[in-house]
Design an enzyme around this catalytic site. Structure first.
Site, PDB file in Angstrom:
ATOM      1  N   GLU A  28     -19.814  -6.491   3.445  1.00 19.38           N
ATOM      2  CA  GLU A  28     -19.826  -7.312   4.651  1.00 19.38           C
ATOM      3  C   GLU A  28     -21.267  -7.556   5.087  1.00 19.38           C
ATOM      4  O   GLU A  28     -22.168  -6.753   4.790  1.00 19.38           O
ATOM      5  CB  GLU A  28     -19.063  -6.569   5.774  1.00 19.38           C
ATOM      6  CG  GLU A  28     -19.029  -7.316   7.089  1.00 19.38           C
ATOM      7  CD  GLU A  28     -18.082  -6.698   8.115  1.00 19.38           C
ATOM      8  OE1 GLU A  28     -17.592  -5.576   7.907  1.00 19.38           O
ATOM      9  OE2 GLU A  28     -17.842  -7.371   9.145  1.00 19.38           O
ATOM     10  N   ASN A 174      -9.044 -11.280   9.442  1.00 23.27           N
ATOM     11  CA  ASN A 174      -9.321  -9.844   9.382  1.00 23.27           C
ATOM     12  C   ASN A 174      -9.067  -9.223  10.750  1.00 23.27           C
ATOM     13  O   ASN A 174      -9.563  -9.736  11.774  1.00 23.27           O
ATOM     14  CB  ASN A 174     -10.781  -9.611   9.004  1.00 23.27           C
ATOM     15  CG  ASN A 174     -11.192  -8.148   9.183  1.00 23.27           C
ATOM     16  OD1 ASN A 174     -10.833  -7.295   8.374  1.00 23.27           O
ATOM     17  ND2 ASN A 174     -11.925  -7.845  10.261  1.00 23.27           N
ATOM     18  N   GLU A 175      -8.322  -8.154  10.777  1.00 24.31           N
ATOM     19  CA  GLU A 175      -8.059  -7.425  12.038  1.00 24.31           C
ATOM     20  C   GLU A 175      -7.861  -8.414  13.193  1.00 24.31           C
ATOM     21  O   GLU A 175      -8.550  -8.352  14.224  1.00 24.31           O
ATOM     22  CB  GLU A 175      -9.186  -6.417  12.342  1.00 24.31           C
ATOM     23  CG  GLU A 175      -9.258  -5.319  11.293  1.00 24.31           C
ATOM     24  CD  GLU A 175     -10.180  -4.145  11.635  1.00 24.31           C
ATOM     25  OE1 GLU A 175     -10.836  -4.153  12.683  1.00 24.31           O
ATOM     26  OE2 GLU A 175     -10.223  -3.202  10.820  1.00 24.31           O
ATOM     27  N   TYR A 241      -9.592   4.190   8.822  1.00 26.06           N
ATOM     28  CA  TYR A 241     -10.855   4.938   8.809  1.00 26.06           C
ATOM     29  C   TYR A 241     -10.593   6.346   9.325  1.00 26.06           C
ATOM     30  O   TYR A 241      -9.917   6.521  10.341  1.00 26.06           O
ATOM     31  CB  TYR A 241     -11.893   4.250   9.698  1.00 26.06           C
ATOM     32  CG  TYR A 241     -12.416   2.969   9.085  1.00 26.06           C
ATOM     33  CD1 TYR A 241     -13.356   3.013   8.066  1.00 26.06           C
ATOM     34  CD2 TYR A 241     -11.954   1.729   9.518  1.00 26.06           C
ATOM     35  CE1 TYR A 241     -13.843   1.846   7.484  1.00 26.06           C
ATOM     36  CE2 TYR A 241     -12.440   0.549   8.945  1.00 26.06           C
ATOM     37  CZ  TYR A 241     -13.383   0.625   7.925  1.00 26.06           C
ATOM     38  OH  TYR A 241     -13.860  -0.529   7.348  1.00 26.06           O
ATOM     39  N   GLU A 296      -9.396  -1.976   3.811  1.00 27.51           N
ATOM     40  CA  GLU A 296     -10.573  -1.260   4.314  1.00 27.51           C
ATOM     41  C   GLU A 296     -10.140   0.176   4.495  1.00 27.51           C
ATOM     42  O   GLU A 296      -9.162   0.452   5.198  1.00 27.51           O
ATOM     43  CB  GLU A 296     -11.049  -1.811   5.673  1.00 27.51           C
ATOM     44  CG  GLU A 296     -11.795  -3.112   5.591  1.00 27.51           C
ATOM     45  CD  GLU A 296     -12.331  -3.582   6.935  1.00 27.51           C
ATOM     46  OE1 GLU A 296     -12.718  -2.744   7.778  1.00 27.51           O
ATOM     47  OE2 GLU A 296     -12.359  -4.809   7.132  1.00 27.51           O
ATOM     48  N   GLN A 343     -17.968   0.791   2.864  1.00 26.72           N
ATOM     49  CA  GLN A 343     -18.297  -0.429   2.160  1.00 26.72           C
ATOM     50  C   GLN A 343     -19.192  -0.047   0.987  1.00 26.72           C
ATOM     51  O   GLN A 343     -19.819   1.017   1.029  1.00 26.72           O
ATOM     52  CB  GLN A 343     -19.001  -1.398   3.087  1.00 26.72           C
ATOM     53  CG  GLN A 343     -18.152  -1.796   4.304  1.00 26.72           C
ATOM     54  CD  GLN A 343     -18.785  -2.917   5.128  1.00 26.72           C
ATOM     55  OE1 GLN A 343     -19.813  -3.459   4.805  1.00 26.72           O
ATOM     56  NE2 GLN A 343     -18.119  -3.242   6.254  1.00 26.72           N
TER      57      GLN A 343
END
Ligand code: AHR
Length: 508
Positions: A28, A174-175, A241, A296, A343
């Site tokens: 990203e 995204n999200e 996460y 992710e 990432q």
């Protein structure tokens, strides 16, 4: 101390084909990921291939990175792709509203595709839903994939790329429940229908990834709204996460208890995966085989702040966590068909850290290297018995009652296994998560076939806090160790806090 444990590999019980894309990566425009983690520019002193830094390209290539997701993340829903094509000196500068600073747009679509071609990865592009339009997304698809005579295909040719890029994977936002536009699931479902209708009509070969969530409510209401348009969804994504400073400590400084908490919590991700699977299965009712994309995931330590560009160190503990998560994906390979570590470079749980001309490979890099032989194999059922190293406690799973009911104790040994499609090679990956006990592991091959040869690769270090840095870049790296295998039962010692890969040749 040396405990005993047993691993039974059910050679004839296949879970599903392991999609290579579960070993995917994510980059990203954030912190030092793209600039200068990937892109240094053609005139840089740092060795590069058309502006892409050679050491990082080599690292991605050496782990056979199957897929790379770009341009974000939160960045995606504020990105206007046309700013990133054409002569570099003419590209407009933008602002990076999510991660700060300005964006040079030097790294755009052509540079991303070049990165993918050099590394051998499939490109996965996430389109802008939040501040973009179906028109902008369609133009991007046309630029990448159309082979005829059209405005954007001609532009691609003009910029030196007459052959279409044939980008297969497209994320629709995204999200979008957060940085992607703060939508509610019903509103997002309607937007998804609009974008996906045009994208699929323009190119029926594309695979579309819908934005899911780890809340049941989002996935349920999204799928419910979309139920008559199931044909438009190929994957439902979730992001996860591991971030909780009290529970997990810092990147390098953590207590033994915090180490165990982190590994114990892999089951939270398992819970979210199971929930996403049950929801897509319920709504697709056998009409469409929708995959889950954990596009992710990784550990988010407190050192990774917006100010630090989400930079953090990466210890053997992170590597052990990633091995346990990859085992989870393998064990759910019936439905988990893509996953992207967040990432690749200099941001969160990276495989490479760069400083100037130098690059360090993290312990997590070695896990991805070790797990390569699973790609494209059949995942097999494995039963593993080993000592419990962490019992559930009051504080676990502050989440819903449903979540609390699913809590299990953490066992020392975490396992996955797979067999090649020709049935000749068996791969077993075992993580001894115990901090103080080596394990005498007895492996039983249950079913047709026996082992006649094999080798063992081990990732370990004296301390789980060990990491690679610019002064000591090889503190943590894999070693080949002797392994004697013959027949249907054999043993080996799994050292405390180690990751072990057994590559076995077997008779059919
Ligand atoms: O990976 C960092 C950020 O985490 C991504 O931009 C966003 O999608 C997620 O919240």
């Amino acid at each position: 101390m040396c405990g005993r444990s047993l691993v039974v590999v059910k050679i004839d019980e296949q879970i599903g084909l392991i999609d290579p894309n579960i070993f995917g990566h994510f980059i990203e425009h954030l912190g030092r990921c793209i600039y200068p983690g990937i892109w240094v520019g053609k005139s840089s002193k740092i060795p590069n291939e058309d502006g892409l830094r050679r050491d990082v390209v080599q690292a991605l290539k050496s782990i056979n990175a199957p897929i790379i997701r770009w341009p974000g993340g939160c960045f995606a829903d504020a990105y206007h792709w046309e700013d990133g094509i054409g002569p570099v000196e003419q590209r407009p500068r933008g602002i990076n509203i999510w991660w700060g600073g300005s964006e040079s747009n030097e790294f755009g679509t052509d540079e991303f595709i070049h990165l993918c071609r050099l590394t051998g990865a499939e490109p996965y592009i996430c389109v802008n839903v939040g501040s973009g339009s179906p028109r902008e997304a369609l133009a991007w698809l046309e630029y990448c994939n159309y082979s005829g005579n059209s405005k954007y295909a001609n532009l691609r040719s003009l910029y030196g790329h007459p052959e279409p890029y044939r980008v297969k994977y497209w994320g629709v936002g995204n999200e979008n429940w957060g940085c992607g536009g703060s939508f509610d699931p019903v509103y997002y479902a309607w937007e998804y229908r609009r974008f996906a209708t045009f994208l699929k009509q323009a190119d029926s070969s594309v695979k579309l990834i819908a934005c899911g969530h780890t809340t049941r409510d989002w996935n349920l209401r999204f799928m419910e709204t979309l139920k008559d348009f199931i044909h438009l969804v190929d994957y439902l994504s979730i992001h996860y996460y591991f971030g909780n400073p009290q529970r997990y400590g810092d990147d390098v400084n953590f207590t033994d208890e915090q180490y165990l908490n982190l590994l114990f919590d892999v089951q939270i991700l398992e819970y979210h995966i199971k929930q996403a699977i049950s929801i897509v299965e319920f709504f697709s009712e056998g009409r469409k085989d929708i995959g889950i994309a954990v596009d992710e995931w990784g550990v988010w330590h407190p050192q990774a702040t917006v100010e630090s560009g989400l930079y953090q160190q990466n210890t053997l503990r992170d590597a052990i966590l990633s091995a346990a998560v990859l085992n989870l994906f393998i064990n759910y390979s019936r439905k988990v068909r893509m996953a992207n570590l967040a990432q690749a470079v200099n941001v969160l749980q990276s495989i490479c850290l760069t400083r100037g001309e130098r690059t360090v490979l993290t312990p997590t890099y070695y896990v991805f290297k070790m797990y390569q032989p699973h790609m494209g194999n059949w995942a097999l059922k494995v039963e593993a018995e080993s000592p419990i190293i962490r019992e559930p406690s009051e504080k676990d799973f502050a989440g819903s009652a449903r979540q609390r009911r699913s809590i299990k104790p953490l066992k020392a040994l975490d396992a996955s296994a797979s067999i090649s499609q020709d049935g000749k090679n068996l791969v077993i990956t075992l993580v001894n998560q115990s901090l103080d006990e080596d394990l005498d592991v007895e492996i039983v091959l249950d079913g047709k076939g026996e082992a006649y040869d094999g080798n063992l690769t081990v990732l370990n270090a004296e301390d789980v806090r060990a990491h690679n840095d610019f002064d000591f870049p090889e503190n943590v790296k894999t070693k080949e160790e002797p392994l004697t295998v013959k027949g249907k039962t054999f043993g080996f010692k799994a050292q405390r806090h180690s990751i072990n890969k057994l590559n076995l040749k077997i008779t059919k």
